[in-house]
Scaffold this motif. Structure first.
Motif: not given
Length: 509
Positions: A404-418
């Protein structure tokens, strides 16, 4: 105090009064635990100072305290009275010297120490220890069990018990209700209500804070604001303050807009340019009011995979425990597809052990537990342990999901409040709430049809709890939820299994 580019607080001040019980609240990552580390001199602030009154005994709930190897639960609790045992040893030595010399000065000193021990209720130590053991449910762990063999949650409870027994002038508690169940939280509430010393308490359990505090400091947006009264009163004052700030901000913005229009219209006119320049100077001198800040909100969504079976899991005569020693009566229950169940019972009753046995992490002593062939389980373990806590959240996600691309992982972390900054910090530098959010973000990357969540609300702020509640509620599949917060599980499940009493009941709609 600041880390890298993030300022936690700037020019922050507050005072803890004698006998005051102060709650410390704020969103995950606001700097509550860092404030405790500064106050207890584990780290130094960039500027400013902490001043304690002289001669105070200050007790701190350090869940990572070092414990000597081989020490049992009851031996560890006795160390809370080490100064009294040392005094008793000196008194005995003085009596022995008197017997040898018949010198009255030794008898006089021994007599004074005897009076001091009596005043400190030295001869009631065993009774006091038993009261705390019973109150916090430590008897279920076993008085002679070594702390090395305990789970993280059990150790945390034992360390809390020792702190309460020490009877310090000030006690500092960071999330004391984690790993406690309802009955033990109620006991702790009673203990703190009768505690005559001062207290500082970090907690996201707002019902608990409302029972034990008479002042609140709110850590948010670089400031520390103190409110008098209970938690509910404090939050009401905070809302009123935010509303007043919004009204003042909107009024000022309206004034600025009018002034800017006048300046733009009249600055070039000879007859009115003087007035325009005057208003421009006024705007430049004006102390700007900031709008009320808003927290970064988390949102969760657990992806669902269809199940092909009518029964999700069947547990039959399952006996669980350690080293062949059962800690529960044999358990039998089943969950049909789509049902959600809450495990209740006091801490130490075996809820986490039961879950780990059902999952096959711990071998069963007897009986069976079988998931349906199409069950895909997504498990949240309450212990904040990582294979390598030097990794950043983003690195942890990349190692787990390399395609999975880092951008998508960053988006998921941001969605969780990170946020982006915390996504690039080592995991060990994150607060307990932030680490919990990382674990929940990892769960969101795994499609499943069966969620198993063991105390997922530990460390989470209220807004994040609400987001998690909605996500579990919206999940079409099965769920087993363990939580000591009855306000969190209310209306969340179809059934409740009381692990302590082994009673099983349908929940009303």
């Amino acid at each position: 105090m600041a880390y890298a580019e993030k300022t936690l607080y700037e020019d922050a001040s507050f005072e803890l009064q004698v006998g005051e019980h102060m709650g410390i609240v704020g969103q995950n990552g606001a700097g509550k635990s860092t404030l405790i580390r500064i106050i207890t001199e584990q780290i130094l602030p960039l500027s400013g100072k902490i001043e304690w009154a002289k001669g105070l005994k200050i007790g701190y709930l350090d869940q990572y305290a070092e414990i000597p190897a081989g020490m049992t639960l009851v031996d560890f609790l006795h160390t809370a009275y080490q100064d009294l045992y040392d005094k008793q040893a000196r008194m005995t030595d003085l009596y022995n010297k008197y017997a040898e010399t018949m010198d009255d000065k030794f008898m006089e000193r021994a007599g004074r120490m005897q009076e001091e021990l009596d005043a400190a209720n030295f001869y009631d130590i065993d009774t006091q220890i038993e009261q705390v053991i019973t109150g916090l449910g430590l008897d279920a762990i076993g008085r002679d069990r070594e702390l090395e063999a305990m789970s993280g949650g059990q150790r945390a409870k034992v360390i809390l018990a020792k702190l309460l027994l020490e009877n310090d002038d000030v006690i500092i508690l960071d999330e004391p209700t984690n790993y406690l169940d309802v009955a033990h939280i109620e006991w702790l509430e009673g203990f703190l209500q009768s505690f005559e010393g001062a207290a500082m308490i970090i907690s996201h359990d707002f019902d608990f804070l409302d029972q034990v505090t008479n002042a609140i400091i709110d850590v948010s947006f670089g400031k520390i604001t103190k409110y008098r009264g209970s938690f509910k009163k404090a939050m009401h004052q905070k809302e009123e303050r935010a509303e007043q700030q919004l009204r003042e901000y909107e009024k000022q913005q309206n004034e600025i807009e009018k002034a800017e229009k006048f300046i733009a219209k009249n600055k070039a006119r000879a007859s009115t340019s003087k007035q325009a320049r005057s208003r421009e100077k006024m705007l430049n001198r004006m102390e700007k009011i900031d709008p009320p800040s808003s927290n970064q909100k988390a949102k969760f969504n657990f992806p669902y995979v269809n199940s092909q079976s009518a029964n999700a899991v069947t547990v039959k005569d399952l006996s669980v425990g350690y080293d062949g020693q059962a800690i529960l009566e044999p358990v039998t229950f089943s969950i049909t597809t789509g049902q959600k169940i809450v495990f209740q019972g006091f801490n130490g009753a075996g809820k986490s052990t039961l879950i780990k046995t059902i999952l096959g992490i711990i071998p069963a002593i007897a009986g069976t537990s079988d998931f349906s062939p199409s069950a895909i389980v997504n498990y949240f373990d309450q212990d904040l342990e990582w294979d390598d806590d030097q990794k950043t959240p983003l690195q942890e996600m990349q190692d787990r999901f390399p395609t999975i691309m880092p951008k998508e992982l960053r988006t998921r972390l941001a969605g969780a409040g990170i946020n982006a900054e915390n996504a690039s910090k080592p995991l060990y530098q994150l607060s307990g709430g932030e680490q919990t959010k990382v674990k929940l973000a990892i769960m969101e990357m795994k499609p499943s049809n069966f969620l198993i969540l063991d105390e997922p609300t530990n460390h989470l702020d209220e807004e994040t709890k609400q987001a998690l509640y909605k996500a579990i509620q919206a999940f079409p599949g099965n769920a087993i939820i363990v939580s000591h917060e009855t306000s969190f599980t209310q209306g969340l499940a179809d059934k409740t299994l009381n692990v302590a009493a082994l009673s099983y009941k349908e929940n009303p709609d």
